[in-house]
Each structure stands twice: as C-alpha cells, then as structure tokens.
Design a protein around this motif. Structure first.
Motif, PDB file in Angstrom:
ATOM      1  N   LYS A  63       7.381  23.779 -45.923  1.00 27.47           N
ATOM      2  CA  LYS A  63       8.719  24.009 -45.391  1.00 27.47           C
ATOM      3  C   LYS A  63       8.777  23.700 -43.901  1.00 27.47           C
ATOM      4  CE  LYS A  63      10.168  27.541 -48.735  1.00 27.47           C
ATOM      5  NZ  LYS A  63      10.521  28.975 -48.938  1.00 27.47           N
ATOM      6  N   VAL A  66       8.821  19.947 -43.520  1.00 25.08           N
ATOM      7  CA  VAL A  66      10.144  19.423 -43.862  1.00 25.08           C
ATOM      8  C   VAL A  66      11.109  19.663 -42.708  1.00 25.08           C
ATOM      9  CG1 VAL A  66      12.156  19.778 -45.356  1.00 25.08           C
ATOM     10  CG2 VAL A  66       9.875  19.571 -46.357  1.00 25.08           C
ATOM     11  N   LEU A  70      13.159  16.773 -40.541  1.00 28.53           N
ATOM     12  CA  LEU A  70      14.614  16.793 -40.413  1.00 28.53           C
ATOM     13  C   LEU A  70      15.043  16.935 -38.957  1.00 28.53           C
ATOM     14  CD1 LEU A  70      15.559  18.991 -43.494  1.00 28.53           C
ATOM     15  CD2 LEU A  70      15.846  16.522 -43.240  1.00 28.53           C
ATOM     16  N   ILE A  86      21.072  12.284 -46.081  1.00 25.84           N
ATOM     17  CA  ILE A  86      19.656  12.646 -46.247  1.00 25.84           C
ATOM     18  C   ILE A  86      19.523  14.139 -46.511  1.00 25.84           C
ATOM     19  CG2 ILE A  86      17.409  12.762 -45.118  1.00 25.84           C
ATOM     20  CD1 ILE A  86      18.242   9.950 -45.995  1.00 25.84           C
ATOM     21  N   ARG A  87      20.315  14.959 -45.831  1.00 23.50           N
ATOM     22  CA  ARG A  87      20.276  16.405 -46.080  1.00 23.50           C
ATOM     23  C   ARG A  87      20.818  16.731 -47.472  1.00 23.50           C
ATOM     24  NH1 ARG A  87      18.791  19.943 -42.397  1.00 23.50           N
ATOM     25  NH2 ARG A  87      18.505  19.286 -40.241  1.00 23.50           N
ATOM     26  N   GLN A  90      18.021  16.093 -49.789  1.00 24.99           N
ATOM     27  CA  GLN A  90      17.050  17.184 -49.728  1.00 24.99           C
ATOM     28  C   GLN A  90      17.506  18.360 -50.584  1.00 24.99           C
ATOM     29  OE1 GLN A  90      17.175  19.502 -46.253  1.00 24.99           O
ATOM     30  NE2 GLN A  90      15.265  20.614 -46.654  1.00 24.99           N
ATOM     31  N   GLU A  94      15.633  19.808 -54.051  1.00 21.59           N
ATOM     32  CA  GLU A  94      15.153  21.184 -54.067  1.00 21.59           C
ATOM     33  C   GLU A  94      15.787  21.988 -55.208  1.00 21.59           C
ATOM     34  OE1 GLU A  94      13.365  24.823 -53.134  1.00 21.59           O
ATOM     35  OE2 GLU A  94      12.837  22.738 -52.687  1.00 21.59           O
ATOM     36  N   VAL A 130      12.435   9.042 -44.959  1.00 16.33           N
ATOM     37  CA  VAL A 130      12.614   9.387 -46.372  1.00 16.33           C
ATOM     38  C   VAL A 130      11.261   9.533 -47.067  1.00 16.33           C
ATOM     39  CG1 VAL A 130      13.384   8.463 -48.601  1.00 16.33           C
ATOM     40  CG2 VAL A 130      14.932   8.447 -46.643  1.00 16.33           C
ATOM     41  N   LEU A 133       9.582  12.731 -45.907  1.00 15.78           N
ATOM     42  CA  LEU A 133      10.312  13.895 -46.401  1.00 15.78           C
ATOM     43  C   LEU A 133      10.015  14.148 -47.876  1.00 15.78           C
ATOM     44  CD1 LEU A 133      12.476  16.086 -45.891  1.00 15.78           C
ATOM     45  CD2 LEU A 133      14.196  14.388 -46.565  1.00 15.78           C
ATOM     46  N   PHE A 134      10.066  13.091 -48.686  1.00 18.38           N
ATOM     47  CA  PHE A 134       9.820  13.240 -50.114  1.00 18.38           C
ATOM     48  C   PHE A 134       8.372  13.626 -50.398  1.00 18.38           C
ATOM     49  CE2 PHE A 134      13.514  10.313 -51.585  1.00 18.38           C
ATOM     50  CZ  PHE A 134      14.402  11.314 -51.257  1.00 18.38           C
ATOM     51  N   GLU A 136       6.502  15.640 -48.463  1.00 22.46           N
ATOM     52  CA  GLU A 136       6.374  17.062 -48.182  1.00 22.46           C
ATOM     53  C   GLU A 136       7.130  17.912 -49.199  1.00 22.46           C
ATOM     54  OE1 GLU A 136       4.229  18.031 -46.220  1.00 22.46           O
ATOM     55  OE2 GLU A 136       3.837  16.125 -45.224  1.00 22.46           O
ATOM     56  N   MET A 137       8.133  17.323 -49.853  1.00 21.96           N
ATOM     57  CA  MET A 137       8.882  18.053 -50.867  1.00 21.96           C
ATOM     58  C   MET A 137       8.258  17.932 -52.252  1.00 21.96           C
ATOM     59  SD  MET A 137      12.843  17.370 -49.797  1.00 21.96           S
ATOM     60  CE  MET A 137      13.403  18.576 -51.006  1.00 21.96           C
TER      61      MET A 137
END
Length: 333
Positions: A63, A66, A70, A86-87, A90, A94, A130, A133-134, A136-137
């Motif tokens: 988290k 991420v 962001l 992008i948000r 996210q 999630e 992107v 981010l992906f 870490e998610m």
C-alpha cells in the motif's frame, strides 16, 4: 500396590486402612537444548498468527508503494484527465480483488490500453507508471516495460515477423509491452508483414491475459484509423486514454521545473522571455504543446549561457546559476 487393613483391639473401632506412598522419583534435569515445547517450536515454525502478521506487513508495504507511485503521478504537471483515469483503474482493480476474496462474481481484468496524443505529452512516462502500479497491486509479476516500434516487430521475409513479435512479447511477460506509433503496423495493407505482427499480438493478448498489459500509442487520428482496420482490435482494448497538449502555463511550469532540477534560476525578465518564446512555439509549431520541445529549449538555453560565461575569465556562483533573457532563443530549435 498392597493395601494393609489393621484392626484395633476393640472391635467397635473401625479398621485403619493404610495405603503405601508411591516411591519417590528423583528429578531429572534436562538441558535446554533437549526441551521441546510451544515456546521453542515458535522459533523454528512460525504459528499461523505470526504468518498472518507477516502477510499484514507485506500488504502495508504494498500500500505504501502504491501511494508513492500515485504521488509521483500527481507531481507531474498537467495530465489532469489522465491522472483521474489511472486512479479509476486502481479502484477498479482493487474492488474486483476484494469481490474475488468474498467469492463474488468479479469482472475480468482486461487492462490493455490505447494511448492517443501528440509526441511529448507523457504517454511513455505514464506507461511506466502503469507497469509499476500494477506490479505493486499484484496484477503483474514484474511491472517492467518493453518499448518498441514497427522495426522491432516486423521482419523482412515470411515467418520472420511472427518470430520477432514473439521475442518482444516474451521479454514483456509479467509487465507492459508499449508499442509507439502502433498504427504503422497496418499502413502496408493486407500483403504487408505488419498484419502478421498484429495477428501475433492479438493471440498473445488472449494467451497471456493474466500476465501482460499491451499499450498501443500514437497520434489520435491515426490510432482511430488503425482500430478501424481490424474490427477485433477495439474490443480488445477497453481502456482509451487521450493525452492533451499542454497549455502555455503548463509548458512554462515544466520549463521552470527543468531549470530548477539542473540548478538554474530564471530572472523575472528571463521568465517573461521564456513565456514569449513558448507562445510563439504554440502558434507556429504543430506539436509545440509538449514537454519535448520545452526540454530542447531548456537545454539550448543552458548551452547559450555557457557560451556567454565562457567569455569571462571567472564566474561567481550567482552567475553560474542565473539565466538571463539573452540566453533564451529559438534559433535552429
């Protein structure tokens, strides 16, 4: 064990029952190394509670990462619509993850994208964001980005294109394959090898949908035409993001940020001169509203300042930092 019953001399007195005591045993002192118990087991085999704590720590770290990514995206000048999209992505990813954990029907995570906009409007930079981010998610295993164009995908003879395309796809597995000027793959018509590359990409999107994000980028009109050349392409790219040109104020802010990063400062007069040149660029150049031209102008200005200062035998710290109006010009830009 023997139990003794003893009668007294008087028959009216109840008998006395005697039970022998158990034999005494000596205490055996074991060394700490020989002892096995819950306390020692925890040191070698973590309990489920410990494992749960470790998982919670990992989630907290993810988290935080991420949030950092962001925050980096938010620090970019402009790109308001892009940041919001992008948000939104996210949030979508999630919530689908949470639904899956609760055994609810979750939407498939088809995250292939089309980036439309002029050069220098941040498409490649956002594609890198992107990927990270992906990763870490938990959507992508690696989150790296492979950047390529037509020459990296299209071969010179039959069969060569498919192999070159597969090689690029293999490198991109677990991350993002970013293809700039993707419309060029369809410019040669039916007999062009570019069609073979498109077919290979479409197949890979289906085969690796859980471990690959494909981003096609290019000019807005050309990308719209490209998607019409193959009816199946548009449906495979559910996410379309438009990258607008920067405004004059955004370009000025980008320029000042670039100077500050390099430890230079504009005088008030130099800032007015920079604004004037940027306005001239916007009115005369087709793709002036992008960061690439600003970067070129900043680098040229720094070289002009160096030439000016080189004429002097020495320079103060203030002179080395300061940018004057005379340093800024657009000749041969």
């Amino acid at each position: 064990m023997t139990i003794k019953i003893k009668f007294g001399p008087d028959n009216q007195v109840p008998p006395v029952i005697q039970t022998p005591l158990p034999p005494r045993t000596e205490k055996v002192h074991s060394s700490i190394n020989d002892m096995v118990g819950i306390g020692r087991l925890r040191k070698t085999n973590p309990s489920s509670m410990d494992k749960e704590k470790d998982r919670d720590k990992e989630k907290d770290k993810d988290k935080e990462k991420v949030a950092e990514i962001l925050a980096e995206l938010e620090s970019f000048i402009g790109l308001v619509i892009v940041k919001r999209l992008i948000r939104d992505l996210q949030a979508f990813v999630e919530i689908q993850r949470r639904r899956s954990q609760e055994k609810l029907i979750a939407e498939p995570l088809v995250l292939h994208m089309i980036f439309k906009g002029n050069p220098g409007t941040g498409k490649t930079t956002v594609a890198r964001i992107v990927g990270r981010l992906f990763k870490e998610m938990g959507v992508l295993q690696k989150g790296h980005i492979i950047e390529c164009e037509r020459a990296d995908l299209v071969g010179e003879y039959i069969g060569h294109t498919a192999q070159k395309t597969r090689d690029q796809l293999k490198k991109a597995l677990g991350g993002v394959l970013f293809i700039d000027e993707a419309y060029s793959l369809a410019r040669g018509g039916e007999k062009d090898f570019g069609k073979e590359a498109i077919d290979a990409l479409v197949k890979a999107m289906e085969d690796n949908k859980d471990n690959l994000v494909l981003i096609l980028a290019g000019y807005s009109q050309e990308m719209d035409w490209f998607l019409q050349t193959n009816p199946g392409l548009r449906s495979r790219f559910p996410i379309h993001i438009d990258f607008p040109d920067y405004t004059i104020e955004e370009l000025l802010a980008i320029g000042k940020m670039m100077f500050k990063f390099r430890q230079y400062e504009l005088t008030l007069a130099a800032e007015d001169t920079l604004r004037f040149h940027l306005q001239t660029l916007l009115s005369s150049h087709r793709y002036a509203g992008n960061a690439r031209l600003v970067r070129n102008l900043v680098e040229k200005t720094i070289r002009q300042q160096a030439v000016r200062l080189f004429q002097k035998p020495s320079s103060s710290r203030e002179e080395l930092i300061q940018i004057l109006p005379i340093d800024i010009n657009m000749d041969n830009l």
